[in-house]
Structure formats: C-alpha cells, structure tokens
Design an enzyme around this catalytic site. Structure first.
Site, PDB file in Angstrom:
ATOM      1  N   GLU A 192      -1.317   7.720   0.006  1.00 50.65           N
ATOM      2  CA  GLU A 192      -2.331   8.266  -0.910  1.00 50.65           C
ATOM      3  C   GLU A 192      -1.804   9.462  -1.711  1.00 50.65           C
ATOM      4  O   GLU A 192      -2.195   9.675  -2.843  1.00 50.65           O
ATOM      5  CB  GLU A 192      -3.557   8.703  -0.109  1.00 50.65           C
ATOM      6  CG  GLU A 192      -4.485   7.544   0.166  1.00 50.65           C
ATOM      7  CD  GLU A 192      -5.913   8.030   0.204  1.00 50.65           C
ATOM      8  OE1 GLU A 192      -6.633   7.822  -0.781  1.00 50.65           O
ATOM      9  OE2 GLU A 192      -6.296   8.645   1.210  1.00 50.65           O
TER      10      GLU A 192
ATOM     11  N   LYS B 107       0.834  -1.203   0.000  1.00 52.12           N
ATOM     12  CA  LYS B 107       0.000   0.000   0.000  1.00 52.12           C
ATOM     13  C   LYS B 107       0.872   1.258   0.000  1.00 52.12           C
ATOM     14  O   LYS B 107       1.543   1.553   0.990  1.00 52.12           O
ATOM     15  CB  LYS B 107      -0.900   0.029   1.241  1.00 52.12           C
ATOM     16  CG  LYS B 107      -1.853   1.218   1.186  1.00 52.12           C
ATOM     17  CD  LYS B 107      -2.416   1.556   2.533  1.00 52.12           C
ATOM     18  CE  LYS B 107      -2.196   2.961   2.977  1.00 52.12           C
ATOM     19  NZ  LYS B 107      -2.148   4.034   2.014  1.00 52.12           N
TER      20      LYS B 107
ATOM     21  N   GLU C   5       8.092  16.035  16.140  1.00 55.57           N
ATOM     22  CA  GLU C   5       8.565  15.974  14.753  1.00 55.57           C
ATOM     23  C   GLU C   5       7.721  16.921  13.905  1.00 55.57           C
ATOM     24  O   GLU C   5       6.508  16.730  13.782  1.00 55.57           O
ATOM     25  CB  GLU C   5       8.434  14.538  14.224  1.00 55.57           C
ATOM     26  CG  GLU C   5       9.036  14.366  12.850  1.00 55.57           C
ATOM     27  CD  GLU C   5       8.797  12.983  12.259  1.00 55.57           C
ATOM     28  OE1 GLU C   5       7.654  12.495  12.321  1.00 55.57           O
ATOM     29  OE2 GLU C   5       9.750  12.401  11.733  1.00 55.57           O
TER      30      GLU C   5
ATOM     31  N   GLU D 229       9.386   1.484  10.961  1.00 61.39           N
ATOM     32  CA  GLU D 229      10.361   2.575  10.749  1.00 61.39           C
ATOM     33  C   GLU D 229       9.585   3.868  10.965  1.00 61.39           C
ATOM     34  O   GLU D 229       8.753   4.223  10.136  1.00 61.39           O
ATOM     35  CB  GLU D 229      10.905   2.537   9.313  1.00 61.39           C
ATOM     36  CG  GLU D 229      11.696   1.294   8.964  1.00 61.39           C
ATOM     37  CD  GLU D 229      13.074   1.268   9.578  1.00 61.39           C
ATOM     38  OE1 GLU D 229      13.498   2.281  10.174  1.00 61.39           O
ATOM     39  OE2 GLU D 229      13.732   0.221   9.485  1.00 61.39           O
TER      40      GLU D 229
ATOM     41  N   CYS E 152      12.773  11.462   7.564  1.00 61.99           N
ATOM     42  CA  CYS E 152      12.666  10.958   8.944  1.00 61.99           C
ATOM     43  C   CYS E 152      13.930  11.210   9.751  1.00 61.99           C
ATOM     44  O   CYS E 152      13.876  11.485  10.943  1.00 61.99           O
ATOM     45  CB  CYS E 152      12.357   9.478   8.925  1.00 61.99           C
ATOM     46  SG  CYS E 152      13.534   8.549   7.939  1.00 61.99           S
TER      47      CYS E 152
HETATM   48  P1  NAD Z   1       1.672   8.241   8.168  1.00 64.40           P
HETATM   49  O1  NAD Z   1       1.997   7.439   9.374  1.00 64.40           O
HETATM   50  O2  NAD Z   1       0.569   9.210   8.237  1.00 64.40           O
HETATM   51  O3  NAD Z   1       1.300   7.259   6.954  1.00 64.40           O
HETATM   52  C1  NAD Z   1       2.172   6.230   6.518  1.00 64.40           C
HETATM   53  C2  NAD Z   1       1.349   5.178   5.782  1.00 64.40           C
HETATM   54  O4  NAD Z   1       0.457   4.567   6.704  1.00 64.40           O
HETATM   55  C3  NAD Z   1       0.478   5.726   4.650  1.00 64.40           C
HETATM   56  O5  NAD Z   1       0.482   4.820   3.585  1.00 64.40           O
HETATM   57  C4  NAD Z   1      -0.892   5.803   5.302  1.00 64.40           C
HETATM   58  O6  NAD Z   1      -1.948   5.743   4.385  1.00 64.40           O
HETATM   59  C5  NAD Z   1      -0.862   4.571   6.190  1.00 64.40           C
HETATM   60  N1  NAD Z   1      -1.804   4.601   7.332  1.00 64.40           N
HETATM   61  C6  NAD Z   1      -2.371   5.667   7.932  1.00 64.40           C
HETATM   62  N2  NAD Z   1      -3.199   5.270   8.937  1.00 64.40           N
HETATM   63  C7  NAD Z   1      -3.130   3.922   8.972  1.00 64.40           C
HETATM   64  C8  NAD Z   1      -3.728   2.929   9.794  1.00 64.40           C
HETATM   65  N3  NAD Z   1      -4.572   3.232  10.765  1.00 64.40           N
HETATM   66  N4  NAD Z   1      -3.424   1.630   9.578  1.00 64.40           N
HETATM   67  C9  NAD Z   1      -2.546   1.286   8.597  1.00 64.40           C
HETATM   68  N5  NAD Z   1      -1.954   2.182   7.773  1.00 64.40           N
HETATM   69  C10 NAD Z   1      -2.232   3.483   7.963  1.00 64.40           C
HETATM   70  O7  NAD Z   1       3.040   8.917   7.718  1.00 64.40           O
HETATM   71  P2  NAD Z   1       3.304   9.944   6.534  1.00 64.40           P
HETATM   72  O8  NAD Z   1       2.724  11.259   6.894  1.00 64.40           O
HETATM   73  O9  NAD Z   1       2.900   9.311   5.237  1.00 64.40           O
HETATM   74  O10 NAD Z   1       4.909  10.005   6.545  1.00 64.40           O
HETATM   75  C11 NAD Z   1       5.639  10.789   7.413  1.00 64.40           C
HETATM   76  C12 NAD Z   1       6.151   9.997   8.594  1.00 64.40           C
HETATM   77  O11 NAD Z   1       6.908   8.877   8.148  1.00 64.40           O
HETATM   78  C13 NAD Z   1       7.083  10.790   9.485  1.00 64.40           C
HETATM   79  O12 NAD Z   1       6.760  10.570  10.835  1.00 64.40           O
HETATM   80  C14 NAD Z   1       8.458  10.205   9.164  1.00 64.40           C
HETATM   81  O13 NAD Z   1       9.414  10.368  10.183  1.00 64.40           O
HETATM   82  C15 NAD Z   1       8.123   8.786   8.893  1.00 64.40           C
HETATM   83  N6  NAD Z   1       9.174   8.130   8.118  1.00 64.40           N
HETATM   84  C16 NAD Z   1      10.041   7.282   8.753  1.00 64.40           C
HETATM   85  C17 NAD Z   1      11.088   6.678   8.037  1.00 64.40           C
HETATM   86  C18 NAD Z   1      12.080   5.772   8.710  1.00 64.40           C
HETATM   87  O14 NAD Z   1      12.844   5.109   8.013  1.00 64.40           O
HETATM   88  N7  NAD Z   1      12.139   5.704  10.033  1.00 64.40           N
HETATM   89  C19 NAD Z   1      11.224   6.933   6.672  1.00 64.40           C
HETATM   90  C20 NAD Z   1      10.322   7.790   6.058  1.00 64.40           C
HETATM   91  C21 NAD Z   1       9.293   8.390   6.798  1.00 64.40           C
END
Ligand code: NAD
Length: 490
Positions: A177, A174, A384, A249, A283
C-alpha cells in the site's frame, strides 16, 4: 497528483470503494498519489479474469519465442522510461535516487534474463525399458497470486512477474500500500506491449483484504509472497485451503563476521554498506556485526567514526548517502526498537534519534545507529528492526562466531571477512543462510538463487530456481510398441 487505478481483465478500473489510500513522499510528506483500496469482490473479479485467461490458453499456449519477445519488449520500455520510473520510485519509497536507478535497471535485466531462460527448457528423458520413452516436461502452474513489500517496490514485483509470465502463468498482483506507483507504470507497459487481456491483473489495497483474498482463493494455484515472517505465516495458513503452492521470501537478521586477519578498511566499509544501504530496510541487511576480540576496539572506533559522517537526506537531493524511512509507522517502530535497546542495557555508540534539522523534520529520517555491548538474548539482536540500526558484538574463537551467527530464528543472509580463504569458506559453509558473501556484502545477481533458510522463507527467487517456482513438472511415458499388457487371464 496521480490517481491510480486497478488493471483487471485488460481494463483500467477505479475502485467502487470510497476508502482511498493516500500515498505520500516520505522525504517531505507531500501527497503524490491516491490509490484504490479494493474490496474482496474486486479482488475476486481479478482472480476470475486470470483464471479465465489461463484456462483459455491465450498466454500459456503461445510459443516460448512469442512470450520471450514480449518480455524483451517490456525490458526495452522499462529502459526507455528509466528516468521517469527512477524519480517515481525515489519519491514513493524515499530511497536515494541512484539506488532507485539500480532497481529500475535490474528490473529490465530480470525480464531479459527470463526471456532468455524460457527459450532453454530443461527437459529430461529416462532410460526405462527400451519399449518405453519416459520424459519430463514443465508446464505453468496456472493462476499465480503475487504479493510484495515496499522496500524495492518495482524490483520485488519483477522478480515474480518476469518468471511467472515467462512460464506461461496468469497473474494477480498486489503491491504494498505504501508504494504502488511504479507498479502501475509497469502494467501500462505490459498493456502497450500486448500482454493479452486477463493475463496480468493489478489489484491495490490492504493486505488483510486483497492479500488475504488472493491467499485464500481456490482459483489461485500458487501464491508467491515477499514480506515479513509474521505475514508469511498467515499466508501459509490461508493457502492451506486448496493446498496451493507457496513461495515465501521473508525477514532476516543476518550476521556479518569479521576476523582479525580481514582487510579492516574493506570490512568496515562493507559493514556500513551492509546495514545502512536502503536505510537498513533491506531483508538481507547485515544487521548483526560480529568482530574478533583482538580487533574489536579498532573496528568499532573506525566504524562509529564513519557512521557519524553518513549524510542522510531526501533521495532526490544530490550528495546524500542514505534516504528516508518509508513511513511514519516504520520510523516509529525503529525508534521504539532503539528505546528497547537502551532499556536492555546495550550501549548506544552513535545515532539513536530522528533527524529533524535542515528541513528533515518534514519527512522521516533516522540517524545511522550503532549499538555495542550487546548479547544474543537482547531483542535488538534477535528481532528484525528493518531500519538503520546495527549491533556490533565480540567473539573470541571461530566456533563462537559460528554459534552466535546461527543463534537466530532467521537464516536469510550472512558474510565473512577474512584474508584466510580456507577459513572464510569453512565458516561460510557452516552459516545456516541462503545468501552469503565472502569479503563483501549485498550484491545479488539475477542468475543466482535468492532465498532463506529457517524462518526466512521457502523456495528461491531468481535464477533457474525462480522459474521452477512457477512451473509444474509432468512425466510423460510413451509405449513405443503399442500392444496390450495381457495382465488378466481372461
Ligand atoms: P509485510 O509482511 O507487512 O507486507 C508485505 C505484503 O503483504 C504487503 O503487500 C501487504 O499489504 C501484504 N499483506 C499484509 N497482510 C497480509 C495478509 N494477511 N494476507 C496477505 N497479504 C498481506 O511486509 P513489509 O512491511 O511490506 O516489508 C518488510 C518485510 O519484507 C521485512 O520483514 C523484510 O525482511 C521482508 N522482505 C523480504 C525479502 C526477501 O527477499 N526475503 C525482500 C524484501 C523484503
């Protein structure tokens, strides 16, 4: 205009849902694609396809050479389509074009790395009684649910897809979006190179529907998630139903410590790169700079001067340093944090506003923002922000630098700048974080494990650890002289 489709059980399928996701270019708000917002039932269908494919052994029972050849073919096709993928990634995410080009090249490298690694299985044998041979083999976990964010749309996915497929798993994937486009291109490539039907499935849609269904499903054996710490917690709860394996992650608020004996120009340069690369939507961003008292004023003066000169603009435009913010929602969240910082009493040294001149009002752009006079209890230091906002703090002793650096719920990354090698290493060893640098910031290598301490995650991506996440470990014991145990008296 692209009309994206799901890829389920080897077929491209439109969603039955009327609810469509409109994907825009954040540099100008032009519509670039329509993507499915799939239902729970469609997600379950993809999971079933992955389950059937896995249980049939169609992929897991291929030799490692056969799987490696397919992964290498994927890498070759990514390279062939690199320019197309780079432009699409830039338009979808808003990042600077050459940043996107690195991501695409890294994606090909990642497939090649795991194609190579899987040919070198790490078996073990144990010295047990010499009538027994005990050994360890690794096997695929089964159906892997892969959920990723929008900041490195293709690359974050490939960090999971490449090791998952190398190990012989089936996947349900997945994308975020906001950024689904390059992923669909990768699935086209996977179809072309002959990934068997049902082994790789793509389902687009909301996290609360598609993501949640994957995380909860009893037919999914493992969920590998990259995203926010908040959603990571939800994934953990949802995964508890069938105790599926999880790898998370998550977010970060990483310290970047500059000692007075550092090469100042290098420390300033990487201090800027550490946070403004990717508009701070990374991140591992070095969002908290800690500078030793005696050079604090000079560091801040040089830093602010350079931050003011950073050129922000559309990713496809020549000569820009930093691209767009991924969405209006993300931009508003960053601007809100800037207001919070001001209310908390931090001093805004530069930036702090949306950029609208020279046509930038069509998209989402924020001026590189620097706060000084901050303390560790402020929300802008603790939370963050995930945008081009940095705080610069003062410390007076090595102990204080370590204490301030570790005073965080996160533990993803960190850096130390110093020309005293022993001190730099001594300090970095005390930073509670999984990814660290001395005298530079950000580069990562496919061979090296990536992941965080504390609330920054569980498990590691990349390297051999990234493969481990997608493998079960089995012990096999063989009696060499076949004979009964004669435990019972009769
Ligand atoms: P997010 O957590 O909002 O979404 C990530 C993914 O999870 C998306 O595909 C989203 O649709 C899905 N999602 C949302 N709610 C869900 C649920 N209830 N159940 C299952 N899936 C769900 O994150 P974002 O805004 O897309 O990305 C930014 C975040 O990602 C930041 O916190 C960043 O630090 C983190 N990030 C971490 C790493 C790492 O390697 N540690 C790398 C990149 C980004």
């Amino acid at each position: 205009m692209l009309k994206l489709k799901n890829y389920i059980n080897g077929e491209w399928r439109s969603t039955s849902s009327e609810d469509v996701n409109v994907v825009i270019n954040p540099a100008n708000q032009e519509i670039i694609a329509y993507a499915p917002r799939s239902s729970k039932e469609e997600t379950e269908e993809a999971i079933r396809a992955a389950r059937v494919a896995f249980d049939s052994g169609i992929w897991s029972s291929k030799t490692t050479h056969e799987r490696a050849a397919i992964l290498n073919a994927i890498a070759d096709k990514i390279d062939e389509r690199a320019e197309e993928l780079t432009v699409l990634e830039t338009m979808d995410n808003g990042k600077r074009k050459d940043e996107a080009a690195f991501d695409i090249a890294d994606a090909a490298t990642c497939f090649r790395y795991y194609a190579g690694l899987i040919l070198h299985p790490e078996g073990e044998t144990y010295q047990v009684p010499d009538t027994v041979q005990s050994m360890v083999v690794k096997e695929p976990v089964g159906v892997a649910g892969l959920i990723v964010p929008w900041n490195f749309p293709l690359l974050m996915g490939v960090w999971k897809i490449a090791p998952a497929l190398a190990a012989g798993n089936s996947i349900v994937y997945k994308p975020a979006e906001l950024t689904p486009i390059t992923t669909t291109k990768l699935f086209e490539i996977m179809e072309e190179v002959g990934i068997p039907k049902g082994v790789a499935n793509l389902v687009m849609g909301r996290g609360s529907v598609v993501g949640q269904t994957i995380a909860e499903s009893k037919d999914v054996d493992l969920v590998s998630f990259t995203g926010s710490t908040e959603v990571g917690r939800e994934i953990m709860r949802a995964a508890a139903g069938n105790l599926k394996k999880i790898s998370l992650e998550l977010g970060g608020k990483s310290p970047n410590i500059v000692f007075a004996d550092a090469d100042l120009e290098t420390a300033v340069d990487y201090g800027l790169f550490g946070i403004f690369f990717g508009s701070g939507q990374v991140c591992s961003s070095g969002s908290r700079i800690l500078v030793e008292e005696s050079i604090y004023d000079e560091y801040v003066a040089r830093y602010v001067e350079r931050a003011k000169n950073i050129k922000v603009g559309p990713g496809l435009q020549e000569g820009i340093d930093v691209g767009a913010i991924v969405s209006e929602g993300q931009m508003n969240s960053i601007l809100e944090y800037i207001e919070i910082g001001k209310l908390e009493g931090a001093t805004l040294a530069t930036g702090g506003y949306r950029l609208t001149e020279n046509g930038l009002d069509k998209g989402f752009f924020i001026a590189p923002t620097v706060f000084i006079d901050v303390t560790n209890d402020m929300r802008i230091v603790r939370e963050e922000i995930f945008g081009p906002v940095v705080t610069i703090q003062k410390f007076s002793t090595e102990e204080e630098a370590i204490r301030l650096a570790n005073d965080s719920d996160y533990g993803l990354a960190g850096a130390v700048f110093s020309n005293d090698g022993a001190k730099a290493l001594r300090v970095i060893k005390q930073i509670r974080a999984g990814i660290t640098w001395i005298n530079y910031y950000h580069p990562t290598y496919v061979e090296a494990p990536w992941g965080g301490y504390k609330q920054s995650g569980i498990g590691r991506s990349l390297g051999k650890y990234g493969l481990d996440d997608f493998q079960e470990i089995k012990q096999i014991n063989v009696q060499l002289n076949v004979q009964p145990i004669n435990w019972f008296t009769s």
